[in-house]
Design a protein around this motif. Structure first.
Motif, PDB file in Angstrom:
ATOM      1  N   LYS A  31      40.086  25.614  37.918  1.00 58.53           N
ATOM      2  CA  LYS A  31      40.144  27.171  38.242  1.00 58.53           C
ATOM      3  C   LYS A  31      38.697  27.669  38.470  1.00 58.53           C
ATOM      4  O   LYS A  31      37.889  27.405  37.335  1.00 58.53           O
ATOM      5  N   SER A  71      52.200  31.536  38.950  1.00 57.74           N
ATOM      6  CA  SER A  71      50.501  31.953  39.012  1.00 57.74           C
ATOM      7  C   SER A  71      49.799  32.587  39.501  1.00 57.74           C
ATOM      8  O   SER A  71      49.471  33.870  39.281  1.00 57.74           O
ATOM      9  N   HIS A 116      47.162  35.472  37.817  1.00 63.05           N
ATOM     10  CA  HIS A 116      45.688  36.271  38.313  1.00 63.05           C
ATOM     11  C   HIS A 116      45.530  37.729  38.736  1.00 63.05           C
ATOM     12  O   HIS A 116      45.067  37.619  37.877  1.00 63.05           O
ATOM     13  N   GLU A 167      45.996  39.247  35.396  1.00 64.70           N
ATOM     14  CA  GLU A 167      44.558  39.086  34.404  1.00 64.70           C
ATOM     15  C   GLU A 167      43.310  40.037  35.487  1.00 64.70           C
ATOM     16  O   GLU A 167      42.781  40.249  34.882  1.00 64.70           O
ATOM     17  N   ARG A 168      43.732  40.115  36.800  1.00 63.66           N
ATOM     18  CA  ARG A 168      42.552  40.686  37.767  1.00 63.66           C
ATOM     19  C   ARG A 168      43.001  42.506  37.878  1.00 63.66           C
ATOM     20  O   ARG A 168      41.969  42.715  37.193  1.00 63.66           O
ATOM     21  N   THR A 176      36.215  31.229  39.257  1.00 61.97           N
ATOM     22  CA  THR A 176      35.918  32.792  38.915  1.00 61.97           C
ATOM     23  C   THR A 176      34.682  33.426  40.682  1.00 61.97           C
ATOM     24  O   THR A 176      35.168  33.861  40.160  1.00 61.97           O
TER      25      THR A 176
END
Lengths: 302, 305
Positions: free
Chosen positions: B229, A151, A155, A158-159, B231
């Motif tokens: 989650k 994960s 992440h 995604e970043r 942000t």
């Protein structure tokens, strides 16, 4: 007579009254005998079948053997792993998805074995089952760490999708400058750098079958086609007329050609043919068309 | 099978979460539940995570160290440390103190033939001294000495313990380092993975566009719609992740430099010379004080007369 009749109100009873005569039942015809009864066959005395495990035959590749350690019913306490520790997060970060995936299933299988053994011993005493549970806990720790590492990677990916558009132009400009100014001696190195870049920024792999055609792929095709044209065919008389390449079909022809002046000149001729016949790829169907081209290439190579 | 799931783990009775006010009561009950010979002579550290403290200052002697007992019936005996117990206690080998107890048959261990057995008794850290062998420079012989106190300084990575350890030195003579005993080598077990396989790197980030994780696997990793989650970072997290502003102010720099210099200053132990000097000074002061008192007494007597 009254015993068999239903107990109902006299009004509702009328509704149930039979209006049609009942159908006649078919006559019972006895079947032909397929086997003889025990009474007809003389009785034979056979030895009794003793109920033992030996009477069962289980093949070695039976899937349920995966719940047993080397086909043993229960491991002794001494046979358990005592010295090992769980995988740490930094160690797992070094491994690719396939490695982590197989490690996950190795752990899962081991936990299944341990859970079965723990369940057997739990009936007797929880204390006896404790070492099995402790070992399973170590394995479980590795498993959550695998999920954590994956994960973490997701992440980060995604970043990177957020940051890429900001830095993409700068990276490509820098590369273009180096690509166009490189000498002929650096040709081999240059092609290697190009293949790395096309995979890094546009996701275009050297192995054709591995590719997934999307907007990045098409964008990459056009960029590389223009780049090749500028490096290998700058002195071509039709250079000014051809550039920039915006059509996906034309870009694919140039992208697919060898990085030599001769090969590029041939590709330019076919591009000119396409233009003269007015064959163009519609912007709305770029991805579908390029997918077809790629599939054709894959079929040819096979 | 409830033992497989860890979901209800936080609702279980956990000694670490017990309030301090209930600890004494729990400790009493705990001790009552144990036979006399099994009770620890030390106060229980039940709220600690491990029975062995991680800090090396607290754990002066490691397993395998030779120590001398300085108090109790076995005073003067040299033993080897075989185990640690809670509350800075050490279980020693057969030369250490033991207690003979009668054990009920229900608690008999394997190969036990008698009701009466001898149990090793734990010795407190304060009643032990480390035995070390030191080379004497003058005579060239090795001497076996008992070290009064130890000091832990510096850091180094110990290959055998696989840990960062501190150097164990003689207090007051820091150049004398006493090495730790070597631990027994840990052998690979059934589930162990070879070191070279573990260290081999197979993951390389090659593309910013292609995810290294297949799309079908993503849903099994994490819930994309999870309420946990986030942000945005909280204020505290943002503060922790932001490096301090550089350069430092002049005042701060001066303060840090002064602190560094103060740290460098040697720490002196009081020598006999110093003691005599201080003693003399105190005597002088006492004489002056006494004179002043005498004069004051004279004055007061005159007034009285």
């Amino acid at each position: 007579m009254f015993q068999n009749s239903k107990r109902l109100l006299h009004t509702s009873r009328v509704c149930l009254a039979r209006k049609q005569a009942p159908k006649k039942k078919a006559k019972f015809v006895p079947r032909d005998k397929t086997s003889k009864s025990t009474a007809e066959v003389p009785l034979r005395i056979t030895p009794p079948i003793t109920p033992t495990v030996k009477n069962f035959e289980v093949s070695d590749d039976h899937p349920l053997w995966q719940f047993f350690h080397e086909q043993s019913y229960l491991r002794q306490f001494d046979e358990l792993d005592k010295n090992s520790r769980s995988w740490t997060i930094p160690e797992l970060r070094r491994k690719n998805f396939n490695d982590l995936h197989s490690l996950w299933y190795t752990c899962l299988k081991e936990r299944n074995i341990l859970a079965r053994e723990q369940h057997l011993l739990n009936v007797d005493s929880e204390r006896a089952a404790q070492p099995y549970g402790d070992l399973a806990e170590k394995v479980r720790e590795t498993m959550w760490r695998i999920r954590h590492v994956l994960s973490e990677r997701h992440h980060a990916h995604e970043r990177s999708q957020e940051l890429l558009p900001e830095q993409k132009e700068q990276i490509l400009n820098e590369f273009k400058e180096n690509f166009l100014t490189a000498t002929k001696d650096e040709e081999v190195e240059l092609q290697q750098t190009l293949s790395r870049l096309q995979y890094a920024i546009f996701g275009i792999s050297e192995i054709i079958a591995d590719n997934i055609v999307d907007k990045h792929f098409v964008e990459g095709l056009k960029f590389i086609a223009n780049l090749k044209l500028e490096r290998y065919a700058k002195d071509h008389p039709d250079f000014q007329e051809l550039t920039p390449i915006t059509d996906a079909g034309e870009a694919f022809v140039l992208f697919h050609s060898e990085p030599t002046t001769k090969s590029i000149t041939e590709s330019i001729e076919s591009v000119k043919n396409l233009r003269s016949n007015n064959i163009r790829v519609d912007k709305l169907y770029e991805i579908e068309s390029v997918t077809e081209f790629v599939n054709k290439l894959v079929d040819e190579s096979q | 099978m409830s033992f497989l799931s860890k979901v209800g783990e936080r609702f279980k009775f956990d000694i670490k979460r017990l309030p301090k006010s209930l600890m004494t009561r729990y400790e009493k009950k705990y001790r009552q539940g144990q036979p006399h010979f099994m009770r620890s002579p030390f106060k229980l550290d039940l709220q600690e995570d491990n029975s062995v403290p991680k800090e090396f200052e607290k754990l002066k002697y490691l397993i395998g160290d030779r120590v001398m007992i300085i108090k109790g019936p076995k005073q003067g005996n040299i033993c080897k440390v075989s185990r640690h117990v809670e509350g800075k206690g050490y279980i020693l080998d057969e030369n250490g103190p033991t207690s003979t107890v009668a054990v009920p048959k229900e608690l008999w261990q394997d190969e036990q033939t008698s009701h009466v057995i001898t149990f090793p008794k734990a010795v407190h850290q304060d009643n032990l001294r480390l035995i070390a062998e030191i080379d004497d420079e003058k005579t060239g012989l090795t001497k076996t000495v008992a070290v009064d106190n130890l000091k832990f300084i510096g850091k180094y990575y110990d290959e055998d313990y696989k840990k960062v350890l501190k150097y164990r030195c003689v207090a007051g003579q820091e150049d004398l380092v006493i090495p730790y005993p070597r631990p027994e080598p840990i052998e690979d077990d059934a589930l162990s993975t070879p070191v070279d396989v573990v260290r081999e790197r197979t993951h390389f980030i090659e593309s910013a566009v292609r995810n290294s994780i297949p799309e079908a696997a993503l849903l099994t990793l994490r819930n994309p719609y999870s309420k946990h989650k986030r942000t945005k970072l909280t204020k505290l997290e943002a503060k922790k992740l932001t490096p301090p502003k550089m350069p430092l102010s002049e005042t701060k720099k001066a303060y840090l430099a002064e602190r560094e210099e103060l740290k460098k200053l040697p720490k002196y132990n009081i020598t006999d010379e110093m003691k005599t000097f201080l003693g003399e000074k105190i005597r002088e002061h006492e004489k002056v004080k006494a004179k002043q008192l005498e004069e004051a007494a004279k004055l007061s007597t005159k007034r009285f007369l």
